[in-house]
Design a protein around this motif. Structure first.
Motif, PDB file in Angstrom:
ATOM      1  N   ASN A 119       0.865  -1.174   0.000  1.00 18.93           N
ATOM      2  CA  ASN A 119       0.000   0.000   0.000  1.00 18.93           C
ATOM      3  C   ASN A 119       0.902   1.224   0.000  1.00 18.93           C
ATOM      4  OD1 ASN A 119      -2.678  -1.185   0.275  1.00 18.93           O
ATOM      5  ND2 ASN A 119      -1.941  -1.880   2.259  1.00 18.93           N
ATOM      6  N   LEU A 120       0.790   2.040  -1.039  1.00 19.45           N
ATOM      7  CA  LEU A 120       1.550   3.284  -1.126  1.00 19.45           C
ATOM      8  C   LEU A 120       0.666   4.382  -0.539  1.00 19.45           C
ATOM      9  CD1 LEU A 120       2.786   2.564  -4.710  1.00 19.45           C
ATOM     10  CD2 LEU A 120       4.178   2.458  -2.635  1.00 19.45           C
ATOM     11  N   MET A 121       1.091   4.969   0.570  1.00 19.30           N
ATOM     12  CA  MET A 121       0.240   5.877   1.335  1.00 19.30           C
ATOM     13  C   MET A 121       0.560   7.347   1.158  1.00 19.30           C
ATOM     14  SD  MET A 121       0.166   3.868   4.874  1.00 19.30           S
ATOM     15  CE  MET A 121       0.457   2.131   4.854  1.00 19.30           C
ATOM     16  N   SER A 122       1.791   7.627   0.776  1.00 14.96           N
ATOM     17  CA  SER A 122       2.223   9.009   0.660  1.00 14.96           C
ATOM     18  C   SER A 122       3.401   9.058  -0.313  1.00 14.96           C
ATOM     19  CB  SER A 122       2.654   9.519   2.041  1.00 14.96           C
ATOM     20  OG  SER A 122       2.921  10.894   2.015  1.00 14.96           O
ATOM     21  N   PRO A 123       3.590  10.168  -1.019  1.00 10.61           N
ATOM     22  CA  PRO A 123       4.716  10.243  -1.956  1.00 10.61           C
ATOM     23  C   PRO A 123       6.060  10.005  -1.265  1.00 10.61           C
ATOM     24  CG  PRO A 123       3.214  12.068  -2.321  1.00 10.61           C
ATOM     25  CD  PRO A 123       2.767  11.383  -1.056  1.00 10.61           C
ATOM     26  N   GLY A 124       6.959   9.333  -1.973  1.00  9.28           N
ATOM     27  CA  GLY A 124       8.301   9.075  -1.463  1.00  9.28           C
ATOM     28  C   GLY A 124       9.162  10.312  -1.598  1.00  9.28           C
ATOM     29  N   ARG A 125       9.031  11.200  -0.619  1.00 13.30           N
ATOM     30  CA  ARG A 125       9.766  12.463  -0.634  1.00 13.30           C
ATOM     31  C   ARG A 125      10.501  12.593   0.695  1.00 13.30           C
ATOM     32  NH1 ARG A 125       6.029  17.285  -2.161  1.00 13.30           N
ATOM     33  NH2 ARG A 125       4.795  15.467  -1.931  1.00 13.30           N
ATOM     34  N   GLY A 126      11.829  12.607   0.649  1.00 15.53           N
ATOM     35  CA  GLY A 126      12.627  12.739   1.858  1.00 15.53           C
ATOM     36  C   GLY A 126      14.098  12.741   1.524  1.00 15.53           C
ATOM     37  N   ARG A 174       7.203  -1.677   6.753  1.00 13.93           N
ATOM     38  CA  ARG A 174       6.815  -0.267   6.751  1.00 13.93           C
ATOM     39  C   ARG A 174       7.959   0.529   6.144  1.00 13.93           C
ATOM     40  NH1 ARG A 174       2.974  -2.597   7.769  1.00 13.93           N
ATOM     41  NH2 ARG A 174       1.532  -2.507   9.493  1.00 13.93           N
ATOM     42  N   ALA A 175       7.633   1.465   5.264  1.00 13.00           N
ATOM     43  CA  ALA A 175       8.626   2.351   4.665  1.00 13.00           C
ATOM     44  C   ALA A 175       8.366   3.767   5.161  1.00 13.00           C
ATOM     45  CB  ALA A 175       8.541   2.302   3.142  1.00 13.00           C
ATOM     46  N   TYR A 176       9.434   4.443   5.538  1.00  9.61           N
ATOM     47  CA  TYR A 176       9.344   5.797   6.072  1.00  9.61           C
ATOM     48  C   TYR A 176      10.250   6.740   5.295  1.00  9.61           C
ATOM     49  CZ  TYR A 176       7.336   3.407  10.112  1.00  9.61           C
ATOM     50  OH  TYR A 176       6.559   2.631  10.932  1.00  9.61           O
ATOM     51  N   ALA A 177       9.781   7.958   5.072  1.00 13.47           N
ATOM     52  CA  ALA A 177      10.607   9.029   4.532  1.00 13.47           C
ATOM     53  C   ALA A 177      11.165   9.791   5.722  1.00 13.47           C
ATOM     54  CB  ALA A 177       9.775   9.949   3.651  1.00 13.47           C
ATOM     55  N   ASP A 217      13.657  16.578   7.718  1.00 16.57           N
ATOM     56  CA  ASP A 217      13.759  17.554   8.804  1.00 16.57           C
ATOM     57  C   ASP A 217      12.757  17.305   9.937  1.00 16.57           C
ATOM     58  OD1 ASP A 217      15.863  18.874   7.668  1.00 16.57           O
ATOM     59  OD2 ASP A 217      14.619  20.386   6.684  1.00 16.57           O
ATOM     60  N   GLY A 218      11.591  16.810   9.627  1.00 17.87           N
ATOM     61  CA  GLY A 218      10.569  16.594  10.641  1.00 17.87           C
ATOM     62  C   GLY A 218      10.533  15.151  11.103  1.00 17.87           C
ATOM     63  N   PRO A 219       9.419  14.758  11.684  1.00 14.51           N
ATOM     64  CA  PRO A 219       9.282  13.357  12.107  1.00 14.51           C
ATOM     65  C   PRO A 219       9.222  12.417  10.896  1.00 14.51           C
ATOM     66  CG  PRO A 219       7.231  14.575  12.449  1.00 14.51           C
ATOM     67  CD  PRO A 219       8.255  15.571  11.998  1.00 14.51           C
ATOM     68  N   ALA A 220       9.579  11.168  11.120  1.00 17.70           N
ATOM     69  CA  ALA A 220       9.509  10.158  10.056  1.00 17.70           C
ATOM     70  C   ALA A 220       8.074  10.082   9.547  1.00 17.70           C
ATOM     71  CB  ALA A 220       9.974   8.814  10.587  1.00 17.70           C
ATOM     72  N   LYS A 221       7.924   9.957   8.221  1.00 13.36           N
ATOM     73  CA  LYS A 221       6.595   9.898   7.624  1.00 13.36           C
ATOM     74  C   LYS A 221       6.397   8.525   6.989  1.00 13.36           C
ATOM     75  CE  LYS A 221       3.418  12.243   4.602  1.00 13.36           C
ATOM     76  NZ  LYS A 221       3.147  13.418   3.810  1.00 13.36           N
ATOM     77  N   LEU A 222       5.334   7.837   7.401  1.00 12.79           N
ATOM     78  CA  LEU A 222       5.000   6.536   6.829  1.00 12.79           C
ATOM     79  C   LEU A 222       4.560   6.742   5.383  1.00 12.79           C
ATOM     80  CD1 LEU A 222       4.538   3.471   7.296  1.00 12.79           C
ATOM     81  CD2 LEU A 222       2.207   4.062   8.004  1.00 12.79           C
TER      82      LEU A 222
END
Length: 149
Positions: A90-97, A119-122, A125-130
Motif C-alpha cells: 500500500n503506497l500511502m504518501s509520496p516518497g519524498r525525503g 513499513r517504509a518511512y521518509a 527535517d521533521g518526524p519520520a513519515k510513513l
C-alpha cells in the motif's frame, strides 16, 4: 511448533546483503538486524525517482521486500534460505525525503511459510513519515545448494 536455532544470523545476513547487486545499486545499507526484525536505509537519489520526482514505487517495493525477507532469515537455520512468494504494498504518501527507512518484522513465523509486515518511512527535517506498508509471504527453502548462503 519446533524452535529452530538460526545460528549467527547477523553475520549470515550481512554477507548475503553485501552480495545483493540491487541493494548496492540503490545505495541501501543494512542498519539494524534483530531476531524477527530488520531495517534497511538508503539516501534519496534523483536517479531512483518517477516522473514527478518521488521515490519510485518499484524502489520502495525492493526495499520493503529485502527488509521483510531478511527479517525471515533471522528465524531459519543456517543451511536454509528464503524466497519471497507473494507481497502486497500500500503506497500511502509520496516518497519524498532525504533518506528512506525500510523496516521488516515477522508477523507469523512458520517452518515452511513465514509472514512478514513491512513499513517504509521518509526521513527528513521533521518526524519520520510513513509512506508505504507491505504484507508478504516468504518460503523457507531447504536442500537446495544453489540457494544456500
Amino acid at each position: 511448533m519446533t524452535v529452530i536455532d538460526p545460528g549467527d544470523f547477523q553475520t549470515r545476513i550481512e554477507k548475503s546483503f553485501a552480495s545483493q547487486g540491487a541493494m548496492a545499486m540503490l545505495g541501501a545499507e543494512l542498519t539494524r538486524v534483530e531476531r524477527g526484525s530488520v531495517e534497511i536505509e538508503m539516501p534519496f537519489d534523483p536517479k531512483l525517482t518517477q516522473q514527478h520526482g518521488f521515490l519510485h514505487a518499484g524502489v520502495i517495493a525492493a526495499g520493503l521486500d529485502s527488509a521483510c525477507g531478511y527479517a525471515a532469515y533471522t528465524l531459519i537455520e543456517p543451511e536454509a534460505s528464503i524466497l519471497t512468494i507473494e507481497f502486497k504494498i500500500n503506497l500511502m504518501s509520496p516518497g519524498r525525503g532525504e533518506r528512506f527507512l525500510f523496516r521488516g518484522e515477522i508477523t507469523k513465523p512458520g517452518s515452511t511459510i513465514i509472514v512478514a509486515d513491512g513499513r517504509a518511512y521518509a526521513l527528513g527535517d521533521g518526524p519520520a513519515k510513513l509512506i508505504a506498508s507491505m504484507s508478504g509471504s516468504m518460503m523457507v527453502i531447504r536442500g537446495r545448494e544453489d540457494l544456500a548462503e
